[in-house]
Design an enzyme around this catalytic site. Structure first.
Site, PDB file in Angstrom:
ATOM      1  N   SER A   1      -5.273  29.080  46.660  1.00 32.67           N
ATOM      2  CA  SER A   1      -5.607  27.771  46.101  1.00 32.67           C
ATOM      3  C   SER A   1      -7.097  27.653  45.849  1.00 32.67           C
ATOM      4  CB  SER A   1      -5.241  26.658  47.084  1.00 32.67           C
ATOM      5  OG  SER A   1      -4.078  26.943  47.767  1.00 32.67           O
TER       6      SER A   1
ATOM      7  N   HIS B   1      -1.577  30.709  40.585  1.00 35.88           N
ATOM      8  CA  HIS B   1      -1.534  29.594  41.533  1.00 35.88           C
ATOM      9  C   HIS B   1      -0.405  28.622  41.177  1.00 35.88           C
ATOM     10  CE1 HIS B   1      -3.636  25.828  43.283  1.00 35.88           C
ATOM     11  NE2 HIS B   1      -2.793  26.347  44.152  1.00 35.88           N
TER      12      HIS B   1
ATOM     13  N   GLU C   1      -1.481  27.888  37.483  1.00 34.27           N
ATOM     14  CA  GLU C   1      -2.889  28.022  37.115  1.00 34.27           C
ATOM     15  C   GLU C   1      -3.221  29.512  37.209  1.00 34.27           C
ATOM     16  OE1 GLU C   1      -5.344  26.010  40.037  1.00 34.27           O
ATOM     17  OE2 GLU C   1      -6.756  25.407  38.488  1.00 34.27           O
TER      18      GLU C   1
ATOM     19  N   ASN D   1      -7.457  22.223  42.283  1.00 30.75           N
ATOM     20  CA  ASN D   1      -7.932  21.788  43.605  1.00 30.75           C
ATOM     21  C   ASN D   1      -9.364  21.275  43.594  1.00 30.75           C
ATOM     22  OD1 ASN D   1      -5.650  21.914  45.170  1.00 30.75           O
ATOM     23  ND2 ASN D   1      -5.773  24.131  45.295  1.00 30.75           N
TER      24      ASN D   1
HETATM   25  N1  CAA Z   1      11.724  21.676  46.714  1.00 31.34           N
HETATM   26  C1  CAA Z   1      12.508  21.749  45.641  1.00 31.34           C
HETATM   27  N2  CAA Z   1      12.892  20.664  44.925  1.00 31.34           N
HETATM   28  C2  CAA Z   1      12.434  19.474  45.335  1.00 31.34           C
HETATM   29  C3  CAA Z   1      11.595  19.327  46.448  1.00 31.34           C
HETATM   30  C4  CAA Z   1      11.242  20.497  47.158  1.00 31.34           C
HETATM   31  N3  CAA Z   1      10.444  20.462  48.223  1.00 31.34           N
HETATM   32  N4  CAA Z   1      11.301  18.019  46.603  1.00 31.34           N
HETATM   33  C5  CAA Z   1      11.945  17.363  45.627  1.00 31.34           C
HETATM   34  N5  CAA Z   1      12.605  18.231  44.846  1.00 31.34           N
HETATM   35  C6  CAA Z   1      13.401  17.916  43.666  1.00 31.34           C
HETATM   36  C7  CAA Z   1      14.592  17.077  44.004  1.00 31.34           C
HETATM   37  O1  CAA Z   1      15.712  17.855  44.370  1.00 31.34           O
HETATM   38  C8  CAA Z   1      14.826  16.312  42.717  1.00 31.34           C
HETATM   39  O2  CAA Z   1      15.533  17.125  41.802  1.00 31.34           O
HETATM   40  P1  CAA Z   1      16.598  16.453  40.777  1.00 31.34           P
HETATM   41  O3  CAA Z   1      15.830  15.434  39.994  1.00 31.34           O
HETATM   42  O4  CAA Z   1      17.020  17.651  39.949  1.00 31.34           O
HETATM   43  O5  CAA Z   1      17.662  15.882  41.629  1.00 31.34           O
HETATM   44  C9  CAA Z   1      13.414  16.119  42.145  1.00 31.34           C
HETATM   45  O6  CAA Z   1      12.604  17.126  42.782  1.00 31.34           O
HETATM   46  C10 CAA Z   1      12.888  14.752  42.432  1.00 31.34           C
HETATM   47  O7  CAA Z   1      12.955  14.580  43.841  1.00 31.34           O
HETATM   48  P2  CAA Z   1      13.228  13.188  44.573  1.00 31.34           P
HETATM   49  O8  CAA Z   1      14.023  12.285  43.656  1.00 31.34           O
HETATM   50  O9  CAA Z   1      13.748  13.453  45.930  1.00 31.34           O
HETATM   51  O10 CAA Z   1      11.799  12.596  44.850  1.00 31.34           O
HETATM   52  P3  CAA Z   1      10.665  12.216  43.871  1.00 31.34           P
HETATM   53  O11 CAA Z   1      11.166  11.733  42.554  1.00 31.34           O
HETATM   54  O12 CAA Z   1       9.812  11.367  44.694  1.00 31.34           O
HETATM   55  O13 CAA Z   1       9.901  13.608  43.592  1.00 31.34           O
HETATM   56  C11 CAA Z   1       8.223  15.143  44.087  1.00 31.34           C
HETATM   57  C12 CAA Z   1       9.430  14.413  44.633  1.00 31.34           C
HETATM   58  C13 CAA Z   1       8.623  16.041  42.929  1.00 31.34           C
HETATM   59  C14 CAA Z   1       7.682  15.989  45.242  1.00 31.34           C
HETATM   60  C15 CAA Z   1       7.191  14.066  43.579  1.00 31.34           C
HETATM   61  O14 CAA Z   1       6.938  13.144  44.581  1.00 31.34           O
HETATM   62  C16 CAA Z   1       5.884  14.685  43.127  1.00 31.34           C
HETATM   63  O15 CAA Z   1       5.757  15.170  42.020  1.00 31.34           O
HETATM   64  N6  CAA Z   1       4.888  14.654  44.033  1.00 31.34           N
HETATM   65  C17 CAA Z   1       3.563  15.229  43.747  1.00 31.34           C
HETATM   66  C18 CAA Z   1       3.601  16.693  43.998  1.00 31.34           C
HETATM   67  C19 CAA Z   1       2.288  17.320  43.720  1.00 31.34           C
HETATM   68  O16 CAA Z   1       1.298  16.696  43.343  1.00 31.34           O
HETATM   69  N7  CAA Z   1       2.236  18.637  43.911  1.00 31.34           N
HETATM   70  C20 CAA Z   1       1.030  19.390  43.720  1.00 31.34           C
HETATM   71  C21 CAA Z   1       0.436  19.643  45.041  1.00 31.34           C
HETATM   72  S1  CAA Z   1      -1.074  20.487  44.875  1.00 31.34           S
HETATM   73  C22 CAA Z   1      -0.669  22.083  44.991  1.00 31.34           C
HETATM   74  O17 CAA Z   1       0.418  22.485  45.209  1.00 31.34           O
HETATM   75  C23 CAA Z   1      -1.800  22.999  44.831  1.00 31.34           C
HETATM   76  C24 CAA Z   1      -2.525  23.381  46.043  1.00 31.34           C
HETATM   77  O18 CAA Z   1      -3.056  24.483  46.040  1.00 31.34           O
HETATM   78  C25 CAA Z   1      -2.732  22.499  47.178  1.00 31.34           C
END
Ligand code: CAA
Length: 286
Positions: free
Chosen positions: A120, A141, A153, A191
């Protein structure tokens, strides 16, 4: 560079498991490696559980689930990746660990194999310099949760070749992802933006501007973010957030990137977020 058929994913945790799942679902054979067989098997078991939920929801059928799982083989150690056409390293965000892993990957994988890191924040040029093939080392990434997030990324180290870059873009596309390209700079693009935001939310909590719920609801309802910054930090893992914040602070040399003490103390307490059952929120019993 020959066609990539077998991908070695090093690290069967949250990111490695997600990468393995997406790679297998898009037709690649995956060797899912971790330090010991039990951890690698546990990584595959989590993927099986997640795919099972998709079957229950009617999103995929049994055939797709089984074919995806059949393509994932849990293995022990880097040595087991000697037959892979490329490796994607997804170990913890620790510079010394990743440097060691890249030295070992270079020893074990065929000379023509590409070595990617899911880091990251750590320099791809530095990781490439641990190997005898820096032109075949690249950053790939993925975002968390990997199966849901569309972005990869891609980071070129100074010596990364055009061929490695083109192969990586095409691989990410085959995995159904959209790429952006970042310079090899601490935290890259995503990040560099995200961690100061999460860290600022930690400062807001530390200074008592509001409760964790107030801060997260502010971002969700006020900014239309899908998750609040503190719950997102819990999802990513507070140790990972802190490790990235420390890289930004150290490498960019600007105190605006210093980690909030409340983040450091949560990590010191072992409250690392969802994965340990407690972070800014309590997940025990949920
Ligand atoms: N693994 C796989 N699928 C997942 C999941 C997981 N951990 N969490 C949720 N999902 C799926 C669900 O199964 C659902 O799929 P369907 O629509 O096909 O049924 C879909 O995602 C939506 O899930 P929910 O309805 O339960 O919940 P939500 O609408 O609140 O979405 C989320 C959950 C996708 C996590 C959403 O909250 C989101 O986009 N959050 C932000 C995530 C983010 O910003 N990620 C980047 C992090 S930074 C990074 O990763 C880089 C780093 O280096 C730190």
């Amino acid at each position: 560079m020959s066609e990539i058929e077998t991908i070695g994913v090093l690290g069967a945790g949250q990111m490695g498991g997600g990468i393995a799942r997406v790679a297998a679902a898009t037709g690649f054979r995956v060797l899912l490696a971790d330090r010991d067989q039990a951890t690698a098997e546990a990584g595959k078991a989590k993927i099986a559980k997640a795919l099972g939920r998709l079957v229950e929801k009617g999103k995929i059928d049994d055939g797709v689930r089984n074919a995806t799982l059949d393509r994932i083989e849990p293995v022990t150690g880097i040595e087991a990746l000697s037959v892979a056409d490329m490796a994607i390293e997804a170990a913890s965000e620790n510079i010394d660990l990743k440097k060691t892993l890249f030295r070992r990957l270079d020893e074990v994988l065929p000379a023509g194999a590409l070595l990617a890191s899911n880091t990251s924040s750590i320099s791809i040029t530095l990781l490439g310099a641990q190997t005898n093939r820096p032109e075949r080392v690249i950053g790939m990434h993925f975002m968390n949760p990997v199966p849901v997030m569309k972005l990869v990324e891609v980071i070129r180290g100074l010596p990364t070749s055009d061929e490695t870059y083109a192969t990586t873009l095409s691989l990410a596309e085959k995995m159904g992802k959209t790429c952006i390209t970042s310079k090899d700079s601490p935290g890259f693009i995503v990040n560099r933006i995200l961690i100061p935001l999460l860290n600022e939310a930690c400062f807001a909590l530390q200074e008592g501007l509001g409760t964790a719920e107030d801060i997260d609801t502010g971002a969700k309802l006020g900014l239309n973010h899908p998750m609040g910054p503190l719950e997102l930090a819990d999802l990513i893992g507070l140790d990972t957030c802190l490790a990235i914040a420390d890289v930004l602070h150290r490498e960019l040399g600007d105190d605006k990137y210093r980690a909030a003490n409340i983040l450091r103390m949560h990590v010191a307490a072992g409250w690392l977020g969802r994965k340990t059952g407690r972070g800014f929120y309590d997940y025990r019993g949920r």
